[in-house]
Motif scaffolding. Structure first.
Motif, PDB file in Angstrom:
ATOM      1  N   ARG A 116      27.787  29.133  39.979  1.00 56.61           N
ATOM      2  CA  ARG A 116      28.638  28.101  39.374  1.00 56.61           C
ATOM      3  C   ARG A 116      29.870  27.838  40.230  1.00 56.61           C
ATOM      4  NH1 ARG A 116      30.515  24.258  38.488  1.00 56.61           N
ATOM      5  NH2 ARG A 116      31.412  23.336  36.597  1.00 56.61           N
ATOM      6  N   ILE A 117      30.479  28.903  40.746  1.00 55.67           N
ATOM      7  CA  ILE A 117      31.669  28.742  41.571  1.00 55.67           C
ATOM      8  C   ILE A 117      31.314  28.058  42.889  1.00 55.67           C
ATOM      9  CG2 ILE A 117      33.546  29.949  42.745  1.00 55.67           C
ATOM     10  CD1 ILE A 117      33.271  32.170  40.655  1.00 55.67           C
ATOM     11  N   ALA A 118      30.186  28.450  43.496  1.00 55.93           N
ATOM     12  CA  ALA A 118      29.752  27.839  44.752  1.00 55.93           C
ATOM     13  C   ALA A 118      29.468  26.350  44.562  1.00 55.93           C
ATOM     14  CB  ALA A 118      28.513  28.552  45.275  1.00 55.93           C
ATOM     15  N   LYS A 119      28.877  26.004  43.426  1.00 52.79           N
ATOM     16  CA  LYS A 119      28.603  24.594  43.127  1.00 52.79           C
ATOM     17  C   LYS A 119      29.902  23.813  43.034  1.00 52.79           C
ATOM     18  CE  LYS A 119      26.383  21.536  39.742  1.00 52.79           C
ATOM     19  NZ  LYS A 119      25.658  21.475  38.452  1.00 52.79           N
ATOM     20  N   LYS A 120      30.925  24.430  42.424  1.00 55.40           N
ATOM     21  CA  LYS A 120      32.223  23.769  42.292  1.00 55.40           C
ATOM     22  C   LYS A 120      32.880  23.570  43.649  1.00 55.40           C
ATOM     23  CE  LYS A 120      35.488  22.022  39.734  1.00 55.40           C
ATOM     24  NZ  LYS A 120      35.285  20.757  39.000  1.00 55.40           N
ATOM     25  N   VAL A 121      32.746  24.548  44.550  1.00 58.97           N
ATOM     26  CA  VAL A 121      33.279  24.412  45.904  1.00 58.97           C
ATOM     27  C   VAL A 121      32.621  23.233  46.611  1.00 58.97           C
ATOM     28  CG1 VAL A 121      33.420  25.499  48.189  1.00 58.97           C
ATOM     29  CG2 VAL A 121      33.921  26.841  46.132  1.00 58.97           C
ATOM     30  N   THR A 122      31.303  23.115  46.446  1.00 53.69           N
ATOM     31  CA  THR A 122      30.575  21.993  47.056  1.00 53.69           C
ATOM     32  C   THR A 122      31.071  20.654  46.505  1.00 53.69           C
ATOM     33  OG1 THR A 122      28.595  23.380  47.310  1.00 53.69           O
ATOM     34  CG2 THR A 122      28.293  20.996  47.429  1.00 53.69           C
ATOM     35  N   GLU A 123      31.278  20.602  45.181  1.00 49.12           N
ATOM     36  CA  GLU A 123      31.766  19.376  44.556  1.00 49.12           C
ATOM     37  C   GLU A 123      33.153  19.002  45.087  1.00 49.12           C
ATOM     38  OE1 GLU A 123      31.736  20.205  40.406  1.00 49.12           O
ATOM     39  OE2 GLU A 123      29.541  20.164  40.218  1.00 49.12           O
ATOM     40  N   GLU A 124      34.020  19.986  45.193  1.00 49.31           N
ATOM     41  CA  GLU A 124      35.381  19.717  45.658  1.00 49.31           C
ATOM     42  C   GLU A 124      35.396  19.306  47.133  1.00 49.31           C
ATOM     43  OE1 GLU A 124      37.699  19.306  43.709  1.00 49.31           O
ATOM     44  OE2 GLU A 124      37.024  20.333  41.908  1.00 49.31           O
ATOM     45  N   ALA A 125      34.495  19.889  47.932  1.00 48.62           N
ATOM     46  CA  ALA A 125      34.411  19.491  49.345  1.00 48.62           C
ATOM     47  C   ALA A 125      34.011  18.022  49.455  1.00 48.62           C
ATOM     48  CB  ALA A 125      33.401  20.377  50.075  1.00 48.62           C
ATOM     49  N   GLY A 126      33.102  17.597  48.592  1.00 51.83           N
ATOM     50  CA  GLY A 126      32.703  16.193  48.576  1.00 51.83           C
ATOM     51  C   GLY A 126      33.861  15.292  48.194  1.00 51.83           C
ATOM     52  N   GLU A 127      34.672  15.732  47.223  1.00 53.64           N
ATOM     53  CA  GLU A 127      35.830  14.951  46.793  1.00 53.64           C
ATOM     54  C   GLU A 127      36.855  14.828  47.923  1.00 53.64           C
ATOM     55  OE1 GLU A 127      36.181  13.304  44.037  1.00 53.64           O
ATOM     56  OE2 GLU A 127      34.337  14.009  43.086  1.00 53.64           O
ATOM     57  N   VAL A 128      37.000  15.877  48.710  1.00 53.68           N
ATOM     58  CA  VAL A 128      37.920  15.839  49.857  1.00 53.68           C
ATOM     59  C   VAL A 128      37.462  14.788  50.865  1.00 53.68           C
ATOM     60  CG1 VAL A 128      38.730  17.129  51.878  1.00 53.68           C
ATOM     61  CG2 VAL A 128      38.749  18.211  49.619  1.00 53.68           C
ATOM     62  N   ILE A 129      36.168  14.759  51.140  1.00 56.63           N
ATOM     63  CA  ILE A 129      35.622  13.790  52.091  1.00 56.63           C
ATOM     64  C   ILE A 129      35.843  12.365  51.597  1.00 56.63           C
ATOM     65  CG2 ILE A 129      33.482  12.937  53.140  1.00 56.63           C
ATOM     66  CD1 ILE A 129      32.487  15.860  53.077  1.00 56.63           C
ATOM     67  N   ILE A 130      35.589  12.135  50.314  1.00 59.14           N
ATOM     68  CA  ILE A 130      35.782  10.791  49.746  1.00 59.14           C
ATOM     69  C   ILE A 130      37.244  10.375  49.838  1.00 59.14           C
ATOM     70  CG2 ILE A 130      35.724   9.462  47.598  1.00 59.14           C
ATOM     71  CD1 ILE A 130      33.256  11.133  46.808  1.00 59.14           C
ATOM     72  N   ALA A 131      38.155  11.287  49.504  1.00 59.84           N
ATOM     73  CA  ALA A 131      39.583  10.988  49.567  1.00 59.84           C
ATOM     74  C   ALA A 131      40.008  10.663  50.998  1.00 59.84           C
ATOM     75  CB  ALA A 131      40.385  12.168  49.026  1.00 59.84           C
ATOM     76  N   ALA A 132      39.464  11.394  51.957  1.00 63.05           N
ATOM     77  CA  ALA A 132      39.803  11.145  53.360  1.00 63.05           C
ATOM     78  C   ALA A 132      39.302   9.765  53.800  1.00 63.05           C
ATOM     79  CB  ALA A 132      39.204  12.240  54.246  1.00 63.05           C
ATOM     80  N   LYS A 133      38.103   9.397  53.399  1.00 58.70           N
ATOM     81  CA  LYS A 133      37.536   8.102  53.765  1.00 58.70           C
ATOM     82  C   LYS A 133      38.282   6.962  53.059  1.00 58.70           C
ATOM     83  CE  LYS A 133      33.084   7.616  54.308  1.00 58.70           C
ATOM     84  NZ  LYS A 133      33.040   7.433  55.767  1.00 58.70           N
ATOM     85  N   ASN A 134      38.851   7.258  51.880  1.00 58.55           N
ATOM     86  CA  ASN A 134      39.646   6.247  51.174  1.00 58.55           C
ATOM     87  C   ASN A 134      41.042   6.095  51.761  1.00 58.55           C
ATOM     88  OD1 ASN A 134      37.563   5.775  49.362  1.00 58.55           O
ATOM     89  ND2 ASN A 134      38.378   7.139  47.783  1.00 58.55           N
ATOM     90  N   ASP A 135      41.396   6.998  52.677  1.00 63.16           N
ATOM     91  CA  ASP A 135      42.726   6.999  53.309  1.00 63.16           C
ATOM     92  C   ASP A 135      43.835   7.044  52.258  1.00 63.16           C
ATOM     93  OD1 ASP A 135      44.471   7.091  55.438  1.00 63.16           O
ATOM     94  OD2 ASP A 135      44.590   4.909  55.679  1.00 63.16           O
ATOM     95  N   ASP A 136      43.593   7.858  51.225  1.00 70.43           N
ATOM     96  CA  ASP A 136      44.547   8.013  50.145  1.00 70.43           C
ATOM     97  C   ASP A 136      45.182   9.403  50.256  1.00 70.43           C
ATOM     98  OD1 ASP A 136      45.827   8.569  47.687  1.00 70.43           O
ATOM     99  OD2 ASP A 136      44.484   7.208  46.606  1.00 70.43           O
ATOM    100  N   HIS A 137      46.427   9.466  50.752  1.00 70.77           N
ATOM    101  CA  HIS A 137      47.059  10.747  51.037  1.00 70.77           C
ATOM    102  C   HIS A 137      47.296  11.571  49.784  1.00 70.77           C
ATOM    103  CE1 HIS A 137      48.746   9.786  55.322  1.00 70.77           C
ATOM    104  NE2 HIS A 137      47.462   9.487  55.178  1.00 70.77           N
ATOM    105  N   GLU A 138      47.696  10.921  48.700  1.00 73.22           N
ATOM    106  CA  GLU A 138      47.936  11.657  47.462  1.00 73.22           C
ATOM    107  C   GLU A 138      46.633  12.236  46.921  1.00 73.22           C
ATOM    108  OE1 GLU A 138      49.942  11.119  43.020  1.00 73.22           O
ATOM    109  OE2 GLU A 138      49.857   9.422  44.416  1.00 73.22           O
ATOM    110  N   GLU A 139      45.575  11.435  46.924  1.00 71.28           N
ATOM    111  CA  GLU A 139      44.274  11.904  46.463  1.00 71.28           C
ATOM    112  C   GLU A 139      43.762  13.035  47.355  1.00 71.28           C
ATOM    113  OE1 GLU A 139      39.706  10.214  45.718  1.00 71.28           O
ATOM    114  OE2 GLU A 139      41.243   8.916  46.604  1.00 71.28           O
ATOM    115  N   LEU A 140      43.937  12.876  48.657  1.00 70.31           N
ATOM    116  CA  LEU A 140      43.485  13.894  49.602  1.00 70.31           C
ATOM    117  C   LEU A 140      44.252  15.205  49.403  1.00 70.31           C
ATOM    118  CD1 LEU A 140      41.717  14.688  51.995  1.00 70.31           C
ATOM    119  CD2 LEU A 140      43.431  13.678  53.529  1.00 70.31           C
TER     120      LEU A 140
END
Length: 209
Positions: A149-173
């Motif tokens: 469960r924890i590993a799955k959450k890490v994977t989910e959060e890594a995906g969110e980081v990538i999306i935030a970076a591609k959105n060029d949103d510093h606060e979200e990132l």
């Protein structure tokens, strides 16, 4: 460690300071004789000598709150031992994370100006939550669900980081990266890996370059 160099007292004992290898919190002070040291090294879990009962006792043998040994060191005078452990439950017989839970003098330690202090604090809190599993805690629930469960959450959060970076949103990132770091620390705590080991690996890589 060469146990022949440990300076046991006239009763054949040496004080053993037990410290959480991840959070660096001091958990308890106990005593060992030579046999307890040998048993601890043999089993990989803390074994102490009870001065009141005058016998060996394996920490957690009945309660299940064992302590897996990460390392054992003696001090410069070789008359005290530091045992760094990964606790599998509270260290105190009262159910507290640490036996040193009552302040009788001085003030609560203020955070230092070290800008990475929060990582140390998070490791301490996560280690405590894993050991005590307080009801209603998000981290307790995650630890109870286990590594998948924890590993799955890490994977989910890594995906969110990538999306935030591609959105060029510093606060979200910023916030998504904080979530990723938190859950990565949780994963390390679940697996009993001190964050210091990760920092040491980074230092070794840097030195090679």
């Amino acid at each position: 460690m060469n146990i022949e160099e440990i300076q046991f007292d006239e009763q054949g004992l040496v004080p053993a300071i037990v410290q959480d290898a991840q959070s660096k919190e001091v958990l308890t002070l106990a005593y060992m004789n030579q046999e307890a040291v040998e048993k601890s090294m043999e089993t990989g879990e803390t074994v102490f000598y009870s001065r009141s009962r005058q016998e060996l006792w394996h920490k957690g043998a009945t309660s299940g709150n064992t302590q897996a040994i990460h390392s054992m060191k003696y001090d410069c005078d070789q008359d005290a031992v530091l045992v760094q452990v990964i606790p599998n439950g509270p260290a105190c017989h009262k159910g507290d994370y640490s036996c040193f839970s009552t302040t009788f003098y001085g003030k609560q330690t203020e955070p230092s100006d070290h800008r990475y202090q929060i990582l140390d604090e998070l490791q301490r809190v996560l280690s405590e939550r894993k050991a005590t599993l307080p009801e209603g805690s998000y981290t307790s629930e995650m630890f109870q669900n286990g590594v998948d469960r924890i590993a799955k959450k890490v994977t989910e959060e890594a995906g969110e980081v990538i999306i935030a970076a591609k959105n060029d949103d510093h606060e979200e990132l910023t916030w998504e990266t904080a979530d990723l770091l938190f859950h990565t620390l949780m994963l390390l705590t679940e697996r009993g890996l001190p964050f210091d080991d990760v920092l040491r690996a980074l230092e070794e890589r840097h030195q090679k370059k």
